[in-house]
Write a protein that holds these residues in place. Structure first.
Motif, mmCIF file in Angstrom:
data_model
loop_
_atom_site.group_PDB
_atom_site.id
_atom_site.type_symbol
_atom_site.label_atom_id
_atom_site.label_comp_id
_atom_site.label_asym_id
_atom_site.label_seq_id
_atom_site.Cartn_x
_atom_site.Cartn_y
_atom_site.Cartn_z
ATOM 1 N N ALA B 20 5.957 4.989 4.331
ATOM 2 C CA ALA B 20 5.856 5.420 5.731
ATOM 3 C C ALA B 20 4.395 5.579 6.162
ATOM 4 C CB ALA B 20 6.610 6.733 5.927
ATOM 5 N N LEU B 21 3.528 5.987 5.231
ATOM 6 C CA LEU B 21 2.110 6.158 5.575
ATOM 7 C C LEU B 21 1.499 4.841 6.030
ATOM 8 C CD1 LEU B 21 0.789 8.575 2.833
ATOM 9 C CD2 LEU B 21 0.812 8.954 5.300
ATOM 10 N N GLY B 22 1.806 3.777 5.305
ATOM 11 C CA GLY B 22 1.265 2.472 5.675
ATOM 12 C C GLY B 22 1.767 2.030 7.039
ATOM 13 N N SER B 153 -4.081 11.267 -1.501
ATOM 14 C CA SER B 153 -5.327 12.051 -1.416
ATOM 15 C C SER B 153 -6.464 11.187 -0.901
ATOM 16 C CB SER B 153 -5.726 12.611 -2.781
ATOM 17 O OG SER B 153 -4.625 13.156 -3.422
ATOM 18 N N VAL B 154 -6.557 9.966 -1.428
ATOM 19 C CA VAL B 154 -7.635 9.083 -0.981
ATOM 20 C C VAL B 154 -7.495 8.814 0.517
ATOM 21 C CG1 VAL B 154 -8.575 6.745 -1.134
ATOM 22 C CG2 VAL B 154 -8.010 7.999 -3.223
ATOM 23 N N LEU B 155 -6.273 8.520 0.939
ATOM 24 C CA LEU B 155 -6.047 8.211 2.354
ATOM 25 C C LEU B 155 -6.422 9.387 3.251
ATOM 26 C CD1 LEU B 155 -4.933 6.003 4.271
ATOM 27 C CD2 LEU B 155 -2.762 7.221 4.195
ATOM 28 N N LEU B 156 -5.989 10.575 2.858
ATOM 29 C CA LEU B 156 -6.287 11.758 3.679
ATOM 30 C C LEU B 156 -7.786 12.018 3.723
ATOM 31 C CD1 LEU B 156 -3.459 14.303 2.807
ATOM 32 C CD2 LEU B 156 -3.741 12.942 4.878
ATOM 33 N N TRP B 157 -8.451 11.820 2.569
ATOM 34 C CA TRP B 157 -9.881 12.033 2.547
ATOM 35 C C TRP B 157 -10.579 11.023 3.463
ATOM 36 C CZ3 TRP B 157 -13.750 8.661 0.823
ATOM 37 C CH2 TRP B 157 -15.043 9.198 0.944
ATOM 38 N N GLY B 240 2.398 13.830 9.302
ATOM 39 C CA GLY B 240 3.823 13.829 9.618
ATOM 40 C C GLY B 240 4.589 12.862 8.720
ATOM 41 N N ALA B 241 4.041 11.667 8.516
ATOM 42 C CA ALA B 241 4.718 10.671 7.699
ATOM 43 C C ALA B 241 4.828 11.161 6.259
ATOM 44 C CB ALA B 241 3.951 9.348 7.742
ATOM 45 N N LEU B 242 3.769 11.817 5.802
ATOM 46 C CA LEU B 242 3.750 12.329 4.442
ATOM 47 C C LEU B 242 4.850 13.373 4.254
ATOM 48 C CD1 LEU B 242 2.307 12.595 1.736
ATOM 49 C CD2 LEU B 242 0.722 14.200 2.798
ATOM 50 N N VAL B 243 4.879 14.348 5.138
ATOM 51 C CA VAL B 243 5.870 15.420 5.029
ATOM 52 C C VAL B 243 7.279 14.867 5.227
ATOM 53 C CG1 VAL B 243 6.679 17.573 6.057
ATOM 54 C CG2 VAL B 243 4.230 17.180 5.761
ATOM 55 N N ALA B 244 7.453 14.024 6.259
ATOM 56 C CA ALA B 244 8.778 13.494 6.547
ATOM 57 C C ALA B 244 9.292 12.638 5.399
ATOM 58 C CB ALA B 244 8.752 12.685 7.845
ATOM 59 N N GLY B 245 8.407 11.862 4.766
ATOM 60 C CA GLY B 245 8.813 11.044 3.626
ATOM 61 C C GLY B 245 9.351 11.918 2.509
ATOM 62 N N LEU B 246 8.611 12.974 2.217
ATOM 63 C CA LEU B 246 9.041 13.889 1.149
ATOM 64 C C LEU B 246 10.370 14.566 1.510
ATOM 65 C CD1 LEU B 246 5.597 15.466 0.174
ATOM 66 C CD2 LEU B 246 6.957 13.840 -1.148
#
Ligand SMILES: Nc1ncnc2c1ncn2[C@@H]1O[C@H](COP(=O)(O)OP(=O)(O)OP(=O)(O)O)[C@@H](O)[C@H]1O
Ligand SMILES: [Mg+2]
Lengths: 244, 292
Positions: B20-22, B153-157, B240-246
């Motif tokens: 979802a992040l991508g 982590s890399v993406l968020l950074w 949002g995508a990170l949390v929703a995916g989890l």
């Protein structure tokens, strides 16, 4: 007369034509020059084509014909980021600040092409000294600023690039009188520092007061041009733009 | 037992989050819904499969396959969408073009590879499992959680801390103003395509490993779920995508464990419908990449 040949203008447009898809052109052959160190204003009614010209100068629109030269280089149709890299930088109509970024981040974006962080910090200090209001709100989101503060941010962001020439599209639009005064005071400061500015304005009086040279645009054509003081006395201009 | 289900849910959720992040990155920065996106997941899974079949270790196959999927994404974006962007074509045009391309790509993959389910060669990952307080965590699960954790982590950074992330956010919010600052939109568009294709490819490898089942249409299946996840998280919203995916992964696993596994696939869509009813702009209530 054996005067030495005048130096090349910093920016020159020759018979520039710009359109939006359809057959009619929004800019129908405009020629204009800006010399280094001069403040030139471009005035004209709504829809005359002022923004269209500035967007084309910055590479956001391709010219349909004619030429644009900056520092002697043909920049007609060049990509926007390359034109910015040449030192021709715009504070666009409607401010266009990055609303979801902080003021500090907006200013960093203004120095996008700069690699030297120490120099960036130095410019930031200069911008914040010029605009103390921004300094107080440095960590605040730009979207939460008032219109006048956003205009200051838009100008500060453009100054972060330390431009060789600044394009300002209606910096006083929609601002309270106090802010209008402030904006023109800053333009006067920039002028005193010897910066080159092409200023598009609805507030023709203030623009003509500050400019060296003026062009009057009507329906995509230059109707009048000359020293700003002369243009300000022209009957037609007084009647149409100066509420005379 | 509950704790075990939570771990399994975290694993499934991590793969959803990556995918979802991508997708949300692509939409948020490029402003297009690129329907070929799911295909990069299949590409990643197959490339990793072929590599491991040729004796490449999974630790190497994962990053290579993921990056190669990213390159495919750059290629396809350049071929299909760059011309549309240049012509300032309406959004519907890119939707139609990528829909057509998706159908074509899957039928080609189907013709070349058949729809048979394939499996990684035995021993690709150590079959042992860790046991902590009665919870079993397989090496595959460890790999999935670790890989997803590192990538996220890399993406968020990058999006929040790095200069390039600032440029991406600027491009997402105001492409014209960004160009006026000297941002080279073309280069950043390619970078975003590369990053999002890599995320899809990585999730493909990890999903393939998790179920040990790989077939050409696996990306299409995830695409539906991906839509549910990014709408739940807010289109273009990275956190949002990170949390929703989890959340979706977790709830699916719990549903399978405590209700019935046949209900599992409904979870995402129930959440999707609820979101559109109650909070159409997603969990965090924002529509675009604005903040990561
Ligand atoms: N994106 C566009 N598509 C089609 N036509 C446009 C577009 N933008 C501007 N125009 C047209 O081009 C002409 C010139 O517009 P422009 O915005 O350059 O005027 P302006 O002088 O800046 O006006 P204002 O003072 O209102 O800002 C107008 O007739 C306008 O309708
Ligand atoms: Mg205008």
């Amino acid at each position: 007369m054996s005067e030495p040949k005048m130096s090349e203008p910093l920016l020159s447009l020759r018979d520039l034509r710009i359109g939006y898809g359809g057959a009619t052109e929004a800019v129908k052959g405009v020629s204009l020059e800006v010399r280094a160190g001069a403040v030139v204003c471009l005035i004209g009614a709504n829809g005359a084509g002022k923004t269209t010209i500035l967007r084309c100068l910055s590479g956001l629109l391709r010219p349909r014909g004619g030429s644009v030269h900056f520092k002697g280089r043909d920049i007609g149709g060049m990509a926007a980021h390359r034109i910015a890299a040449l030192g021709l930088v715009q504070a666009p109509e409607g401010r266009q600040v990055f609303a979801n970024m902080t003021i500090a981040e907006n200013l960093r974006m203004g120095a996008w092409l700069l690699k030297d962080r120490a120099e960036e910090a130095r410019r930031r200090d200069m911008v914040l000294t010029r605009f103390p209001r921004l300094s107080e709100r440095i960590r605040q989101l730009a979207g939460l600023l008032s219109g006048g503060e956003q205009q200051m941010l838009a100008m500060g962001r453009a100054m972060m690039a330390d431009p060789q020439m600044l394009l300002l599209d209606e910096p006083s639009m929609g601002l309270a009188p106090l802010f209008v005064e402030e904006i023109f005071r800053i333009i006067a400061e920039l002028k005193a520092e010897g910066r080159t500015i092409l200023l598009v304005e609805q507030n023709a009086q203030a623009a003509l007061d500050i400019a060296d040279h003026a062009y009057v645009l009507q329906s995509g054509r230059i109707e009048l041009s000359g020293p700003a003081a002369e243009i300000a006395r022209n009957e037609k201009v007084v009647a149409a733009y100066l509420g005379g | 037992m509950f704790a075990q289900q939570l771990v399994n849910g975290l694993v499934v959720g991590s793969t959803y989050a990556l995918f979802a992040l991508g997708f949300t990155l692509m939409f948020g920065v490029l402003g297009v819904i690129n329907l070929t996106y799911g295909f990069y997941l299949s590409v990643g899974a197959f490339l990793a499969l072929f590599a491991t079949q040729h004796g490449v270790s999974i630790w190497l196959a994962l990053p290579l396959a993921a990056l190669a999927s990213g390159c495919v994404a750059v290629l396809i974006d350049g071929l299909l969408l760059t011309p549309l962007r240049r012509a300032k074509a309406p959004e519907l045009a890119s939707l139609m073009v990528t829909l057509g391309a998706t159908l074509l790509l899957y039928s080609l993959a189907n013709a070349a590879l058949s729809t048979d389910i394939r499996r990684f060669p035995p021993g690709v990952i150590d079959a042992n499992a860790l046991e902590i307080a009665g919870i079993r965590i397989t090496m595959t699960q460890c790999l999935i959680i670790a890989a997803a954790g590192i990538i996220v982590s890399v993406l968020l950074w990058v999006m929040n801390g790095a200069r390039i992330g600032l440029g991406l956010r600027a491009l997402a919010e105001r492409p014209d103003a960004a160009a006026l600052m000297g941002v080279n939109a073309g280069a950043l568009v390619r970078l975003v395509s590369l990053a999002s294709g890599t995320l899809a490819g990585a999730s493909g490898v990890l999903i393939g490993l998790n179920y040990n089942a790989i077939q050409p249409y696996m990306g299409e299946v995830m695409m539906l779920k991906g839509f549910a996840v990014i709408i739940l998280g807010g289109l273009g919203d990275i956190r949002g995508a990170l949390v929703a995916g989890l959340v979706v992964g977790m709830l699916e696993t719990l549903t399978a464990g405590y209700v019935a596994s046949s209900w599992k696939d409904a979870v995402g869509f129930v959440l999707l419908v609820l979101t559109l009813w109650i909070r159409p702009s997603g969990l965090f209530g924002r529509l675009a990449v604005k903040r990561a």
